[in-house]
Enzyme design. Structure first.
Site, short mmCIF file in Angstrom:
data_model
loop_
_atom_site.label_atom_id
_atom_site.label_comp_id
_atom_site.label_asym_id
_atom_site.label_seq_id
_atom_site.Cartn_x
_atom_site.Cartn_y
_atom_site.Cartn_z
CE1 TYR A 100 48.63 75.09 42.44
CE2 TYR A 100 47.14 74.36 40.73
CZ TYR A 100 47.94 74.09 41.68
OH TYR A 100 48.05 72.78 42.26
NE ARG A 153 53.67 64.68 40.87
CZ ARG A 153 52.26 64.53 40.83
NH1 ARG A 153 51.88 63.33 40.87
NH2 ARG A 153 51.52 65.35 41.09
CE LYS A 171 47.03 72.04 44.36
NZ LYS A 171 46.00 71.64 43.69
CD GLU A 242 48.99 69.90 45.88
OE1 GLU A 242 48.97 69.85 44.43
OE2 GLU A 242 47.61 69.63 46.12
CG ASP A 243 52.41 68.71 43.49
OD1 ASP A 243 51.66 68.16 43.29
OD2 ASP A 243 53.11 70.02 43.12
CG ASP A 265 44.13 68.85 44.75
OD1 ASP A 265 42.69 68.74 44.59
OD2 ASP A 265 44.75 69.75 43.87
CG ASP A 266 49.09 66.02 43.40
OD1 ASP A 266 49.10 66.81 42.79
OD2 ASP A 266 49.89 66.02 44.47
CG ASN A 405 49.54 71.07 35.65
OD1 ASN A 405 50.31 70.82 36.39
ND2 ASN A 405 48.34 70.87 35.75
CG ASN A 449 43.30 74.39 37.50
OD1 ASN A 449 43.27 74.09 38.62
ND2 ASN A 449 44.07 74.77 36.69
#
Length: 550
Positions: A100, A153, A171, A242-243, A265-266, A405, A449
């Site tokens: 990850y 993203r 993930k 996610e993203d 999650d973001d 990150n 994290n």
């Protein structure tokens, strides 16, 4: 591993050795080799799993390049799933930064050039009207969790299109390694709606659709078809978004949050892990959440997600919602987000306060005198020496969270944060940093994290069969994580527990999530007498079964 179609999934011979789910490699016993038709297909010496671990660990450590280490682990995952997860479980500090963040970011950038074997499902714009059939092609019929991205993203790296598959794969590997969700119940998905990344569109090795991104109704219609089909094909499913880019992340989350157990999650995972770090830092400062003034470098989904959860924590501490919001400020590319600015819209609005125009983060820190600064905009170096020294001048123990990150995008390094505050910073980062020795004292910074949070959330939801995922669950996960930080951790500057304890951390967070589900009537399952013991009994342990007993 012996319950689907009998021992070893009903596989024999070379087919068994080619199945990562059931393959044990050289660890097959003599009796298994005879019973399963693999006598002679393996070297004669029977290894233990520990001996195999020594071999793969030595091979991994011979790699000097992190991308090569990523490829090495992916190859292991492709040939022996159990051994792969045993490695992750036993060596989380060493393996997590490879599978990850931060290495997964580089792997996604190079995905088409290092691609070896497909993993997960690619649902594309060309599948419109047939997405249910695509999902039915997945060989596992019991899927409990999907992690899905549209690749727009990826971390702080931008639009990586279908190459973003590395994120849901990574993930879900952590769902299994950290919280014991069985790998067969995990499905990584990329919604390939195209990419606006010109470099990828011009790269013949790019693995996704070579077309510009879908937008508007076509884009949201594809997501609707995907979610509807996924719920039908996999009843009781949980979906983690996610993203997704800021312009779609909140809209997608709000549309589905009351239809099935889902979260982003973001937005919410980042919020929980950040709030946990704040809770821990306040054990050092002796202050309350209601006394904090927080400035965010960034005004996107991560910043506003953290701000919203911080507001709830301040309200629990006695502030009104309006007063709590006034203690959270956003700084974007145009400066401080204030009322009256023409471009303030969407999720920024609740955090646009009355104030004179402020153009830079440094100026915002000077005039607002925050107790904490949190970086989530992927602007490397944003926490300059001027910014950090101003924080140190205004606070006995300044809270500095450089959470962007991969490492190349971090706002400042651990060494800079400690050096510029004379060792007084309460520091956390989004990517790993080595210990820092300053004036004879060694500080051990730890990552804020999301891997501390999302695996436990998923396991708690799956184990309890909760019908929804609520903000209260993320608040409780933050509190649980903070409570697991010891005084010894604090004494060395660590605001989070060591990653080697992540299985224990995840079990406690899962128990907290499940408790909320039962307390709020979100599940019809009978409530166990000991929720934590119940959770631990559900956690997958990657050890080889004896197939002669299957």
């Amino acid at each position: 591993m012996t319950d689907k179609h009998g021992a070893a999934g009903g596989l024999r011979g070379i087919d068994l050795l080619r199945s990562p789910e059931y393959n044990k490699g050289t660890a097959f016993s003599d009796a298994e080799r005879d019973a399963l038709g693999i006598r002679g297909l393996l070297p004669p010496y029977v290894c233990t799993q520990d001996q195999q671990m020594d071999r793969v660990l030595a091979s991994f450590r011979r790699k000097t390049d992190d991308l090569e280490k990523f490829i090495n682990l992916a190859a292991l995952h492709d040939r022996n799933e159990t051994l792969f997860f045993r490695l992750l479980v036993d060596h989380p500090d060493e393996m997590t930064p490879i599978v990850y963040t931060p290495t997964v970011g580089l792997a996604c950038q190079k995905f088409g050039h290092i691609f070896q074997r497909p993993r997960g499902l690619y649902v594309t714009a060309k599948d419109k009207g047939n997405i249910k059939k695509v999902l039915q092609n997945w060989p596992e019929k019991k899927v409990s969790i999907i992690v899905v991205t549209d690749g727009e993203r990826i971390l702080g790296l931008g639009d990586l299109g279908a190459s973003g598959m590395g994120i849901p794969v990574g993930k879900l590997a952590l769902y299994t390694a950290c919280a014991g969700v069985h790998p067969s119940e995990c499905l990584p998905v990329v919604l390939d709606v195209g990419t606006n990344n010109e470099a990828f569109l011009n790269d013949p090795l790019y693995i996704g659709l070579h077309q510009k991104r879908l937008t508007g109704d076509d884009y949201y219609g594809l997501i609707e078809e995907f979610v509807t089909a996924a719920m039908e094909v996999f009843p009781g499913l949980m979906i983690q978004f996610e993203d997704f880019a800021n312009h779609s992340a909140f809209k997608v989350l709000q549309k589905y949050i009351d239809r099935l157990p889902t979260f982003n999650d973001d937005i919410q995972g980042t919020a929980a892990v950040s709030l946990a770090g704040l809770f821990t830092a306040l054990r050092v400062t002796g202050q309350k959440m209601s006394e904090q003034m927080i400035v965010f470098q960034g005004a996107g989904s991560a910043a506003t997600g953290i701000a919203k959860l911080a507001v709830l924590a301040m309200m629990q501490d006695g502030l009104s919602e309006a007063d709590a919001r006034k203690r959270c400020w956003l700084v974007d590319s145009k400066g401080l987000v204030v009322k009256g600015r023409a471009d303030v819209a969407g999720e920024k609005v609740p955090f646009a306060h009355e104030h004179a125009e402020v153009k830079t983060l440094a100026e915002a820190v000077r005039v607002l005198k925050p107790t904490a600064i949190i970086g989530v905009a992927a602007q490397p170096g944003a926490f300059s020496e001027e910014v950090v020294r101003t924080m140190a001048a205004n606070n006995k123990r300044p809270i500095i969270f450089a959470l962007s990150n991969p490492t190349s995008k971090c706002e400042c390094t651990a060494e800079q944060a400690y050096k510029w505050t004379d060792g007084r910073a309460l520091f956390a980062s989004g990517s790993p940093f080595d210990p820092v020795t300053l004036n004879g004292k060694t500080y051990v910074p730890r990552q804020g994290n999301n891997s501390y949070i999302f695996p436990g959330v998923g396991m708690g939801v799956i184990a309890s069969h909760s019908s929804r995922i609520t903000e209260e669950m993320f608040m409780q996960s933050a509190k649980s994580l903070a409570e697991l930080v010891t005084q010894a951790d604090l004494d060395q500057g660590s605001l989070y527990p060591p990653l080697k304890t992540v299985r224990d951390v995840s079990s406690h967070i899962a128990a907290a999530i499940a408790k909320v589900a039962w307390d709020r009537g979100l599940t019809k399952d009978p409530r166990p007498a000991d929720i934590l013991a119940f959770i631990k009994s559900k956690m997958y342990d990657p050890r080889y079964p004896d197939y002669t007993k299957g």
